[in-house]
Each structure stands twice: as C-alpha cells, then as structure tokens.
Design an enzyme around this catalytic site. Structure first.
Site, PDB file in Angstrom:
ATOM      1  N   SER A   1       0.825  -1.204   0.000  1.00 40.01           N
ATOM      2  CA  SER A   1       0.000   0.000   0.000  1.00 40.01           C
ATOM      3  C   SER A   1       0.860   1.255   0.000  1.00 40.01           C
ATOM      4  O   SER A   1       1.652   1.459  -0.904  1.00 40.01           O
ATOM      5  CB  SER A   1      -0.959  -0.047   1.187  1.00 40.01           C
ATOM      6  OG  SER A   1      -1.930   0.961   1.109  1.00 40.01           O
TER       7      SER A   1
ATOM      8  N   ASP B   1      -2.353   6.094  -4.410  1.00 37.57           N
ATOM      9  CA  ASP B   1      -1.254   5.355  -3.793  1.00 37.57           C
ATOM     10  C   ASP B   1      -0.888   4.161  -4.673  1.00 37.57           C
ATOM     11  O   ASP B   1      -1.529   3.923  -5.709  1.00 37.57           O
ATOM     12  CB  ASP B   1      -1.621   4.942  -2.364  1.00 37.57           C
ATOM     13  CG  ASP B   1      -2.762   3.936  -2.304  1.00 37.57           C
ATOM     14  OD1 ASP B   1      -3.535   3.840  -3.281  1.00 37.57           O
ATOM     15  OD2 ASP B   1      -2.896   3.242  -1.275  1.00 37.57           O
TER      16      ASP B   1
ATOM     17  N   ASP C   1      -1.327   0.953  -4.728  1.00 42.21           N
ATOM     18  CA  ASP C   1      -2.282  -0.108  -5.070  1.00 42.21           C
ATOM     19  C   ASP C   1      -3.668   0.443  -5.395  1.00 42.21           C
ATOM     20  O   ASP C   1      -4.621  -0.309  -5.568  1.00 42.21           O
ATOM     21  CB  ASP C   1      -2.362  -1.176  -3.981  1.00 42.21           C
ATOM     22  CG  ASP C   1      -2.920  -0.649  -2.668  1.00 42.21           C
ATOM     23  OD1 ASP C   1      -2.661   0.519  -2.336  1.00 42.21           O
ATOM     24  OD2 ASP C   1      -3.608  -1.416  -1.955  1.00 42.21           O
TER      25      ASP C   1
ATOM     26  N   ASP D   1      -6.100   2.241  -3.898  1.00 42.52           N
ATOM     27  CA  ASP D   1      -7.305   2.249  -3.069  1.00 42.52           C
ATOM     28  C   ASP D   1      -7.439   3.553  -2.288  1.00 42.52           C
ATOM     29  O   ASP D   1      -8.421   3.757  -1.574  1.00 42.52           O
ATOM     30  CB  ASP D   1      -7.367   1.038  -2.134  1.00 42.52           C
ATOM     31  CG  ASP D   1      -6.231   0.974  -1.127  1.00 42.52           C
ATOM     32  OD1 ASP D   1      -5.336   1.849  -1.154  1.00 42.52           O
ATOM     33  OD2 ASP D   1      -6.227   0.037  -0.303  1.00 42.52           O
TER      34      ASP D   1
END
Length: 460
Positions: free
Chosen positions: A106, A250, A252, A254
């Site tokens: 993340s 970010d 990933d 999300d």
C-alpha cells in the site's frame, strides 16, 4: 524493523533477516497458512485463488513464491499480474474464487511488500478469520501438508478494463456530462499500477490526460502516501499545464486525493466528503467513516437528514459497520471510497468517477467546490515506538487526565473536545503511534497534536 503480522496480512521490508524482514520463508509460510484456512472453510474439491500485485520492485519475485506455493498445494490460480487492490477484489467473485491475495504494501515505501488476504466475497478477512490464519502459521507442520494434485495457473490481464467498465455502468456516474466538460487532468500514480488504470478510466471519460510518474516501474519518486507534503510536483504541473485538477493515488490504487486547478490540495479527508455529498444528493442513506476521519462527513450527512456512524480504523471495520447500518457510502479519511453498489472495498477508480460526476454537475471549479464544505483542519503525525513501549500505560494516563471530556476507546483513545478532537492509536501495519487531531485552524490542530506528542515522550 520487525516483521508485522496482523489480521490485515503480513508486511515488512524485503530481505533475509528472519524475524525482521519479509523473507521467502515468511512468504511461503503465510501463503500456505492462508491456503489451509481456505481449504478448512471450503467444501469444494478444487479451490481457486485470484492473485494481483502493484508495481513495486519486489512484486514479481513475491508473486512467484505465492503462485508456486498455491499451485503446489493443489490450488488453481488466476493471476492478474500488475493490477490494483480494488480490481482484485472485484475479480474474486466474478471468478467464483475462494479468495484472493494482493501483493502490495500500500502506502509503505518501495522496499516494503505485503500479502493482503481476501475471502470469497473479495473482501478483507474478518478479525476472527485473520487470527485463524495467524494461528495456523504458528502451529504449521509441513509434514501434514500433503496433496495429490498440482493446480493450474491462468493469467488474465483484462480485469482493469472489466473493473472500469463496471464503474462506468453505475447510474451514479454521469459519463456523458463528464465527457462534455473536456477536462484536462494531471495524474500522479507514483510509478505504480495507477499509471495503468487511472489514465484508462479518464480516457474513457473523454479526459485529456497529462501523465506524471505513471510508468509502472516501482521506483517511487516521492513518499507514496497521498498527503499534502508529497504532491508538490503534481501541484506545480497542474498550474503549468493549466489543468482543471490533479489526481494522485497510492501504489495499489485504493486511496485517492485531488489537487485543485490553482495548485491547492483539495484535502484527502475531503475525498470521501465530496463523493458522499454527491451520492446523498441522489440517493439519501446512512454513511460511515472511521474514528480518525473528519467531522465534515457527519455535517454532510446531517445536511441530507441522513444518519452518520463511525467505526474503528481499518477497512474491515468500516465495511462491518456499513453492513450493520446498511450504509449507502462510506470509507476512510485517507481517501478511500467504498460504495456497496459496486463492491465492499476502498476504490480510487470509483472515487475518481464519482468526484468528476459531482464536479461536472456542480458547474464549479475544483477550488470553488472545496469552499462549499465545512472547514476543518487535520494534523496527522506519528511517533516511532520500540518493542518496550508501554501502550496501555499511555492510554490509561490520558484516560485519567481527560476524564471530564468525551472519551472513545473503540480504537485506541479518542478524546472529543467541544471544537476539536484527538486520537491516539497503535498502527496495525507499522511500529508507530498515530496521532490524529482536528480543529478549526491548522495551527490549533498541529498544536494539539504536538502537545500530546510531548506528553507521550514524557511518560514513556
């Protein structure tokens, strides 16, 4: 820095130091433990797991260990390769899979990686399920793991397109109006998979896309957390290009934040506020955010005579509260948008589509839209702690000292004052204490946080 094992998965720096780094042994062990948990909770003869990863440098290596471990245990694997967290979440139920593993750390720096674990609904594991996976890992004996079949690997690279198409089909997304606006938007994807997904989405919405750090090499050009202090290059390019706004996600994809046409940050806390304002104007219903998020969502919910509820920090806790209250939209103040109509997961691509629909319908510039919301200012700070830090002692100290104020112990310690609040909580993914405060001015919010940091250091 010790390897972090939690119900959220396993996370650490890539390396060979046992107990410190995320080593090949750890990757294989926790993949195996998760696979055994899946088998224990499935009545299927043939199990299937969906895999996807962000673009960080270690991703392909970690993916190899994960896939080979699952195949050796008899699992069929659907690999999305470079993908996003919400894309994998959507793929799991479409594939009728038993779960999913997302290989991403993340917002952590590029030398980190992690395994995020999903159930058959494409949602993060519950606390009890996560604890069961950790327990299996603690007691695992490879002599007991025998399989008489080898699984198969199938690679599918079209799921980002499927994900985007599902978003554009939502009745809340005003595709035609967005196209008429002919927006010019700068995208900062921190050289991860947002560089693939976000431009694809925007191009289908008729946007003139200016790419900044959109090459998915995994070489993050700045701290990947989409905070104000990390988007200077984006702000400057928005102004230089005369763009309508900037978007940053970010690694990933999300978490989502915006930069206005004048270079000012919209504020990651206000991503959920703006999207909720739009959704509630069309489909009134209850909302949810976590205890670390701005009061502004409560204000917006009140504007539409809708109920607002808060949960403990963490996507799984927000989702649980959303299901309990039948919320129509929810998420976290870190820029995570959850719309049950699509899926129960934070989704930056969804957030972009909702925000642009809202902006288009408002007829306002991005900076003017921001002015329509209550002005709260948040300070987000953290202090590193070691293994000997007495967390419970700290909580007890502040609970006693501020006993006359409204105190919430659902997640760490939150103290609500008349015109401000502060929350102290131990991170699930890093060896730190997060100190979040909110007030009517930035100086006041920072001063509240600094005061508590000084007190923590004095009593530790």
């Amino acid at each position: 820095m010790p390897l972090i094992k939690s119900i959220s998965g396993i996370r650490g720096t890539i390396g060979e130091r046992v107990g410190e780094d995320l080593t090949p042994h750890d990757i294989i062990l926790y993949t195996t433990s998760y696979a055994l948990w899946v088998k224990n909770n499935s009545n299927k003869e043939n199990n299937k797991i969906v895999i996807g990863r962000d673009a960080r440098i270690s991703g392909e290596m970690v993916q190899g260990f994960v896939i080979n471990t699952l195949i050796s245990m008899g699992f069929d694997v659907v690999s999305l390769n470079l993908s996003t967290t919400p894309t994998v979440e959507i793929a799991v139920p479409i594939e009728k899979a038993d779960g999913g593993i997302i290989i991403t750390a993340s917002h952590n720096p590029m030398n980190w990686n992690a395994l995020k674990l999903l159930n058959s609904k494409g949602e993060f594991l519950s606390s009890s399920d996560g604890e069961e996976v950790l327990k299996i890992a603690e007691t695992y004996d490879n002599k007991l793991n025998k399989t008489e079949k080898i699984g198969e690997l199938v690679e599918k690279d079209n799921y980002i397109d499927i994900h985007i198409d599902n978003i554009l089909k939502l009745n809340l997304v005003d595709v035609e109006l967005i196209k008429k606006k002919n927006y010019k938007i700068v995208v900062d994807a921190v050289n991860s998979t947002g560089g693939i997904a976000v431009p694809k989405l925007l191009e289908k919405l008729g946007v003139d896309v200016v790419k900044l750090y959109c090459d998915p090499t995994g070489n993050f050009p700045h701290n990947p957390e989409p905070l104000k202090e990390n988007v200077h290059d984006l702000s400057n390019l928005v102004i230089k290009e005369g763009a309508d706004l900037g978007i940053v996600v970010d690694p990933d994809v999300d978490r989502l934040a915006f930069v206005c046409e004048n270079g000012d940050v919209f504020g990651e806390e206000y991503t959920l506020v703006a999207c909720s304002d739009y959704v509630l104007s069309l489909q009134p219903g209850s909302t949810v955010s976590n205890l670390s998020s701005t009061r502004a969502l409560n204000d917006i919910s009140n504007k539409y005579n809708c109920e607002y509820n808060s949960s403990a920090v963490g996507e799984v806790n927000v989702v649980e509260m959303m299901k309990k209250t039948k919320a129509i939209i929810g998420g976290e103040g870190n820029g995570g948008i959850i719309l049950p109509q699509l899926h129960y997961g934070r989704d930056a691509l969804l957030g972009i589509a909702l925000f642009l629909s809202h902006l288009s319908n408002s007829g306002l510039k991005c900076s003017d839209l921001r002015k329509t919301y209550p002005n709260y200012f948040m300070s987000k700070k953290k202090i590193e702690i070691d293994i000997n830090f007495k967390y419970n002692k700290m909580i007890s100290y502040f609970k006693t000292k501020y006993s006359t104020e409204k105190i919430n112990l659902i997640d760490g310690l939150k103290i609500d004052f008349s015109d401000s609040w502060i929350q102290l909580r131990k991170s699930n993914t890093e060896p730190i204490i997060r100190i979040y405060s909110e007030a009517k001015t930035q100086d006041l919010a920072d001063n509240i946080a600094d005061k508590f940091i000084n007190e923590i250091e004095a009593i530790s």
